[in-house]
Design an enzyme around this catalytic site. Structure first.
Site, mmCIF file in Angstrom:
data_model
loop_
_atom_site.group_PDB
_atom_site.id
_atom_site.type_symbol
_atom_site.label_atom_id
_atom_site.label_comp_id
_atom_site.label_asym_id
_atom_site.label_seq_id
_atom_site.Cartn_x
_atom_site.Cartn_y
_atom_site.Cartn_z
ATOM 1 C CD GLU B 194 -1.734 -2.182 1.453
ATOM 2 O OE1 GLU B 194 -0.818 -2.553 1.851
ATOM 3 O OE2 GLU B 194 -2.627 -3.210 1.174
ATOM 4 C CG HIS B 263 -9.815 -6.311 8.425
ATOM 5 N ND1 HIS B 263 -8.686 -7.021 9.315
ATOM 6 C CD2 HIS B 263 -9.301 -6.693 7.027
ATOM 7 C CE1 HIS B 263 -8.189 -7.608 8.572
ATOM 8 N NE2 HIS B 263 -8.240 -7.296 7.312
#
Lengths: 405, 460
Positions: B194, B263
């Protein structure tokens, strides 16, 4: 790609020629042998590795071909290390380096007077890197990005010293309207994309510039400069991976000045030969004397030819030295005066070029003339920077967003 | 003994699916690992494998059946020594008397806490949609995909990059079909990296392209937040307006279903804190499409926060050639005179649901969807407050330093004289989101809590 065609044809000749700084035979063997040994119940075959000679015949042959790409550029540079300039070319390089030196000295002085604030990282000692590399780029299409030690780079790309100095003093006429400062200067016009204050960020951003070149197929190459300190940031390797995977047209340039702020390379890096750091991504490396502007120039040509040929990235390590501290507030107690003095006396890039010029028949007088011209240019930029107004208060709110919503 | 084969849940958020195809027929002998059927979810077609050995006795749900609820018995296997032909279908569970079902309910583990976030309330036509426009039904997922595809057709500088966006068709299938239309030069799969690809995207934007960077979820953007903030958001200012960064960072944000604390987080307040960014968090399909198109066209860096739980919801979408909405404008989703609920993203559904409940009790609620979190449309919020004099903020996210906190501060600073009661924030509980279904349910905002807060500010 004449150099490469040539090299590939001659690769068997290069097989046995490893310089001391390149991978030794033993290291090469263990690189290739390890994965095979690991498949054997996952045990690392240490006893075997102790005796590299036994298998050299088979393994080394295979690895010679395997590793060829990784050291081919170094081999090409070593075969012919220095660019041969005309007198005019070398005079130009000399003048650019001198401009950086005098400009940075002046910046240091203005900092001392309180006219420049915050962080200010000087490029003194490293001039040959930016000047040598820039001289090989095509300014019409190539792009450049660097970290916070950026004044020297900007001068090398022909950006007006006045607007750089005015940015350092935080004035409206500064290249970033006084809102960026020493570490945050940009010139889209010169394809100079900063000027970035976060260590290592410019490496991913530079890969993005290279991505844009490739996407547009404009033939441009991106050059991303970073230091030996930034070379330990994780995103550098994320970028290496994608740049190699996608064959992005980029040259990663590690300016190894020996110190990541105050941490000597050997205290912060497990692998101090930075040009080898691309090996895991199959990026060829080059180790270059960053104190010799002509070697830098030559190395840039070798690297550019490879990258322009669509072969993907190159990693260059430019071995250099900064004479001043990391920033203006650094007393540099982590190294001895003698160490600095030794480099100044023996390796100074400007003195080096000067000697060379005199050998080419340039007179002391004409060199003095250059020095005078440069000093006057720097003095003018300092005057301009001191006397320009500060940004008007309303500038506070401009440029936050481009559009209004 | 006969083995019941039940409709499986094939993703954390799947509630029902289509039994697309049976690959076995009654009388077939199957063993563990054999593929029994193909099941279509809103995201993909999945294979349903047998984990038992036996003979297929009865197939209870014919192929092609849509909307088969997770847990429905779809076939019965005869075990060793059983006669497959004599196997009876079990009585359908749905036929059970209600009283019994309720007592079962207590023993049964709680359903996912995100079930509370579900809402099937239809949203009205947005104010920007011209009268007489034909409307079609679209999921938010398709609306987002269409927005990208349209902008890619319009401007060849636009490209999409991220993990699994191309060949996999998007981890949440938002980029489905883009690779086929635009090819691998413009729809780019990245490694799982990322920080690196956010930097590459940002650099490409500085170099003149218009990247759309997908984060598989915004939780993973934490690895990349340096580039979003330090590189993308600040460069225009630091360069005195010289160097722009027209980029969109997009992906699902907020709580998903039963995926635990790492998450499940709403990063809206994080990004909304940073000058130099535009932050958008749409609710329905029309806003998702119109605002994503606007985001891609913007010369500013945009953080575009989607929500996994809304991807599959269907809404009306205007059939316009170029449906682009203004950034920075809130939308009045429902007009009312007694009290205002301000929300955004998935919270809007809860606010609308609460408003319906409250209407039955005689409280007339105005619901505002902020849509853009930065720049925040204060005017719309304050105008509504001036009308209703009472305000509740409903936010699926942590309460501390939230968008709700910001709205409260704005109302206090600029709407103080209009307030007849303190502003009340209704957010998730101030804890990392737990995994256990019952705890998850306790932690997340729901319509009931919004209703209670509204009653509180109405002193009822």
């Amino acid at each position: 790609m004449p150099i490469f065609a040539n090299l590939v044809a001659k690769k068997s000749t290069f097989a046995g020629q490893f310089r001391s700084s390149a991978l030794s035979l033993f290291e090469r063997r263990s690189y290739t042998a390890l994965p095979n040994d690991r498949t054997n119940d996952g045990k690392q075959a240490l006893p075997k590795a102790k005796n590299p000679v036994a298998e050299t015949a088979t393994v080394a042959d295979a690895s010679t071909d395997e590793d060829f790409a990784l050291h081919s550029l170094q081999t090409a540079l070593d075969a012919d290390k220095r660019y041969e300039p005309s007198k005019e070319e070398l005079l130009h390089l000399y003048e650019q380096m001198l401009l950086i030196r005098r400009f940075e000295e002046k910046a240091g002085q203005l900092y001392g007077l309180g006219l420049i604030g915050g962080f200010c990282h000087l490029y003194i000692g490293q001039e040959a890197v930016a000047v040598g590399l820039q001289s090989a780029l095509d300014s019409a299409k190539d792009s450049v990005i660097t970290g916070y030690r950026d004044h020297g780079h900007m001068l090398a790309y022909g950006i007006d010293p006045k607007v750089i100095m005015a940015e350092l003093t935080g004035r409206e006429a500064g290249i970033s309207k006084g809102k960026g400062g020493s570490m945050h200067m940009f010139s889209v016009e010169h394809r100079f994309y900063g000027g970035h204050g976060i260590v290592g960020a410019q490496v991913s951003l530079g890969a993005g510039l290279a991505f844009a070149h490739k996407y547009r197929e404009d033939g441009g190459v991106a050059m991303a400069y970073f230091g030996d300190g930034a070379a330990n940031q994780g995103q550098v390797y994320e970028s290496f991976n994608m740049a190699a995977l996608w064959k992005l047209p980029i040259i990663f340039v590690i300016e190894n000045n020996g110190y990541a702020m105050g941490t000597a390379v050997k205290r912060g890096s497990a692998e101090t030969h930075f040009h080898r750091r691309g090996t895991a991504f199959r990026i060829p490396g080059m180790s270059v004397d960053g104190m010799d502007v002509l070697e830098v120039r030559k190395a840039a040509e070798v690297a550019l030819e490879y990258v322009r040929g669509g072969n993907g990235p190159v990693l260059m390590e430019l071995n250099t030295y900064r004479y001043r501290g990391h920033s203006m507030s650094d007393p540099a107690k982590y190294r001895s005066r003698e160490e600095v003095q030794d480099v100044r006396e023996k390796r100074d890039p400007i003195e080096h070029a000067k000697t060379e010029l005199m050998g080419m028949g340039v007179t002391e007088e004409s060199l003095k003339e250059i020095d005078k011209r440069v000093r006057s240019q720097v003095a003018q930029s300092a005057d301009f920077a001191e006397n320009s107004p500060e940004p008007v208060a309303s500038e506070l709110y401009t440029d936050v967003l481009v559009e209004s919503y | 003994m006969a083995i019941e084969l039940k409709m499986p849940a094939l993703s954390p958020t799947m509630e029902e699916g289509k039994l697309a195809k049976w690959l076995v027929k009654e009388g077939d002998e199957v063993s563990s690992g054999d593929i029994l059927a193909e099941i279509e979810t809103d995201k993909a077609t999945m294979e349903f494998e047998s984990i038992d050995e036996g003979i297929v006795g009865k197939i209870l749900v014919a192929e092609g059946t849509e909307g088969v609820k997770v847990g429905t018995v779809i076939a019965v296997l005869a075990g060793e020594g059983e006669d497959a032909s004599s196997i009876e279908a079990p009585a359908a569970k749905t036929e059970e008397p209600k009283a019994e079902a309720a007592s079962e309910e207590e023993k049964k583990p709680a359903e996912s806490g995100t079930a509370n976030l579900a809402s099937d309330i239809k949203t009205p036509r947005g104010p920007e949609v011209p009268h007489g426009t034909n409307m079609k039904t679209s999921t938010v997922r398709d609306a987002l995909r269409d927005a990208m595809a349209e902008e890619m057709r319009r401007d060849d500088r636009v490209f999409v990059m991220g993990e699994e966006v191309a060949e996999y068709q998007g981890a949440y299938k938002v980029t489905q079909g883009l690779l086929a239309e635009f090819g691998p030069t413009r729809v780019i799969d990245t490694p799982i990296t990322e920080y690196g690809f956010a930097g590459i995207g940002t650099g490409a934007a500085m170099g003149g392209l218009r990247p759309v960077i997908e984060f598989m979820t915004f939780n993973f953007a934490m690895q990349a937040i340096d580039h979003i903030i330090n590189s993308a958001a600040k460069t225009n200012y630091m360069s005195g307006g010289q160097m722009r960064c027209p980029i969109v960072f997009r992906g699902p944000n907020g709580a998903a279903s039963r995926v635990g604390a790492q998450h499940s987080q709403n990063y809206g307040p994080w990004y909304a804190n940073v000058p130099g960014l535009v932050v958008i968090a749409p609710y329905d399909a029309s806003d998702a499409k119109g605002l994503l198109k606007a985001a891609i066209r913007s010369d500013d860096p945009v953080v575009f926060l989607e929500n996994e739980l809304i991807y599959g919801r269907s809404f009306e979408l205007p059939e316009l050639d170029d449906h682009v909405l203004p950034i920075g404008k809130a939308r009045v989703m429902r007009e009312g005179k007694d009290v205002t609920i301000v929300s955004y993203s998935i919270g809007v559904g809860l606010a609308l649901e609460a408003a319906e409940t409250l209407a039955e009790e005689g409280i007339d609620v105005e619901v505002i969807d902020l849509r853009t979190l930065r720049p925040l449309d204060k005017e719309t919020v304050l105008a509504s407050l001036a009308k209703t004099n009472r305000l509740v903020v409903a936010e699926e996210g942590f309460p501390v330093c939230s968008i709700a906190s910001e709205i409260s501060a704005i109302c206090m600073e600029e709407g103080f004289d209009d307030l007849d009661a303190p502003v009340v924030r209704v957010c998730n509980e101030d804890v990392p989101l737990p995994y256990a279904a019952n705890l998850e349910k306790l932690a997340l905002i729901d319509a009931k809590r919004v209703v209670e807060a509204v009653k509180k500010v109405c002193y009822r």
